[in-house]
Structures are given as structure tokens and as C-alpha cells.
Scaffold this active site. Structure first.
Site, mmCIF file in Angstrom:
data_model
loop_
_atom_site.group_PDB
_atom_site.id
_atom_site.type_symbol
_atom_site.label_atom_id
_atom_site.label_comp_id
_atom_site.label_asym_id
_atom_site.label_seq_id
_atom_site.Cartn_x
_atom_site.Cartn_y
_atom_site.Cartn_z
ATOM 1 N N CYS A 104 0.834 -1.212 0.000
ATOM 2 C CA CYS A 104 0.000 0.000 0.000
ATOM 3 C C CYS A 104 0.872 1.267 0.000
ATOM 4 C CB CYS A 104 -0.991 -0.058 1.154
ATOM 5 S SG CYS A 104 -2.443 0.926 0.832
ATOM 6 N N HIS A 118 -3.497 -4.774 1.881
ATOM 7 C CA HIS A 118 -2.870 -5.034 3.185
ATOM 8 C C HIS A 118 -2.848 -6.540 3.476
ATOM 9 C CE1 HIS A 118 -2.508 -0.991 5.134
ATOM 10 N NE2 HIS A 118 -3.317 -0.671 4.136
ATOM 11 N N GLU A 171 -1.291 -8.138 5.587
ATOM 12 C CA GLU A 171 -0.998 -8.431 7.002
ATOM 13 C C GLU A 171 -2.246 -8.374 7.881
ATOM 14 O OE1 GLU A 171 -0.756 -5.660 5.493
ATOM 15 O OE2 GLU A 171 -1.110 -3.984 6.842
HETATM 16 N N1 GLN Z 1 -3.543 6.472 0.658
HETATM 17 C C1 GLN Z 1 -2.307 6.188 1.328
HETATM 18 C C2 GLN Z 1 -1.153 6.951 0.678
HETATM 19 O O1 GLN Z 1 -1.329 7.581 -0.310
HETATM 20 C C3 GLN Z 1 -2.013 4.714 1.315
HETATM 21 C C4 GLN Z 1 -3.050 4.009 2.135
HETATM 22 C C5 GLN Z 1 -2.569 2.779 2.833
HETATM 23 O O2 GLN Z 1 -1.380 2.541 2.984
HETATM 24 N N2 GLN Z 1 -3.511 2.027 3.351
HETATM 25 O O3 GLN Z 1 -0.076 6.920 1.199
#
Ligand code: GLN
Length: 196
Positions: free
Chosen positions: A79, A170, A172
Site C-alpha cells: 500500500c 494489506h 498483514e
Molecule cells: N492512501 C495512502 C497513501 O497515499 C495509502 C493508504 C494505505 O497505505 N492504506 O499513502
């Protein structure tokens, strides 16, 4: 024994520790750049990429993490971690680590889909992976050397390029540790090669 470090500056790092431990490997929280010497692979967790970047700069992690990757040691970005690995970020001049040949779009699934779950087919990992997306980015394009591992709704959500692994979601946050296990195997393989 293989030791996986999880960058513990901000975000969901404790959950990654739990997930690595569930695969039977050792995991440590990395808060100082000197700790990179103690680990064989690094996970950069989800959270807020701009915040993690600010802390990376404050604790002087940018070059040491780049060098860690360039030495051949695996890095897994999830992410926000994926955004930190990317060589191009849509609508931004700022690139963070820039080690992976992918172009990403932040918060790409739109406001109405802030968070959702989906079952994914991840090549070489699982054909029924329950993925949790939270304000997730997706990958708009990959370089020639980057392998697409999974798509959702036509968009790339997991990819691998040599020692770099990245996903939009995610892995995890559930009890499905198969993608973490895939990363642990990458680290173990690299350990064997680097020891030769
Ligand atoms: N929207 C977040 C970003 O731009 C990422 C979101 C996340 O890690 N769950 O960093």
C-alpha cells in the site's frame, strides 16, 4: 536464521510482524538505519506515504534503504510502501525510493470505495487471496522487467521486479499469510545466493 525487518516509522507495522512470525520466521521492527545490517529482507508497511517519507528523511533512511535494495536484498512494499518504491507517482514530481519500475496512482479506487475486500488471483501465490484494500493505490503501468502478479477490476494490484515485491492491499490484516510467505521465500532464496 532469516530475519525480516519491518520499517516501523508509521502505519501497520505490528501486523506485519505478526504475519511474518506466523510463517515461522523472525521479524524485528526497524526504527534506526543501523538495524538494516541485522536483517535479510525489509517490509515497508501501509500507512500514509507522505508521512512515512517525512520520517524516512528525518531518520536518514532514504539512501540506506536504496542501498539495501541495490545490494540484492528483497524489499516488500504494501500500500503506502508500494508508493514509496515506485519510480513514478501520477500527478506528483516527488518520487521517494524510486527503485521499482512502476507508475502508481494514489487513492486510485475513489472515495466511494475507500476500503473494500476482494478475492484475488495472485500468480504463484494463491487463486483465492482475500485482499483488504484501504485508500489503496493501483499500478498504472510497469516496466519491461516487472512481472504483474495480480489485477483487480483490470488494474494492477501486485507486481514483482527481481528482489522487489509490491501490492496495493494489506496482506498483514487477515490470517492468510501466503503472500508474506512468498516474500519470506524470496528472502531465503536470496540469502542462499548471497552466501555462495
Ligand atoms: N492512501 C495512502 C497513501 O497515499 C495509502 C493508504 C494505505 O497505505 N492504506 O499513502
Amino acid at each position: 536464521m532469516t530475519t525480516i525487518g519491518v520499517l516501523g516509522l508509521q502505519g501497520a507495522f505490528r501486523e506485519h510482524i505478526r504475519s511474518v512470525e506466523a510463517t515461522g520466521s523472525k521479524a524485528i521492527v526497524v526504527k534506526r538505519k543501523e538495524q538494516l545490517e541485522e536483517i535479510d529482507g525489509l517490509i515497508i508497511p501501509g500507512g500514509e506515504s507522505t508521512t512515512i517519507r517525512r520520517l524516512i528523511d528525518r531518520y536518514e533512511f532514504l539512501e540506506p534503504i536504496r542501498q539495501f535494495g541495490e545490494s540484492g536484498k528483497p524489499i516488500f512494499g504494501t500500500c503506502a510502501g508500494l508508493i514509496l518504491l515506485a519510480s513514478e507517482i501520477d500527478g506528483s514530481y516527488d518520487v521517494h525510493l524510486g527503485v521499482m519500475d512502476i507508475k502508481v496512482r494514489r487513492n486510485a479506487f475513489g472515495r466511494q470505495r475507500e476500503s473494500f475486500e476482494a478475492s484475488l488471483d495472485i500468480e504463484g501465490v494463491a487463486d483465492d487471496f482475500n485482499a483488504v484494500f484501504i485508500r489503496a493505490p493501483y499500478i498504472e503501468g510497469v516496466g519491461g522487467n516487472t512481472k504483474v502478479l495480480a489485477r483487480y477490476d483490470g488494474h494492477i494490484v501486485a507486481a514483482q521486479q527481481d528482489q522487489y515485491l509490491a501490492c496495493s492491499f494489506h496482506p498483514e490484516l487477515t490470517d492468510d499469510h501466503r503472500l508474506t510467505e512468498h516474500f519470506v521465500k524470496m528472502v531465503e532464496e536470496t540469502n542462499k545466493t548471497l552466501a555462495l
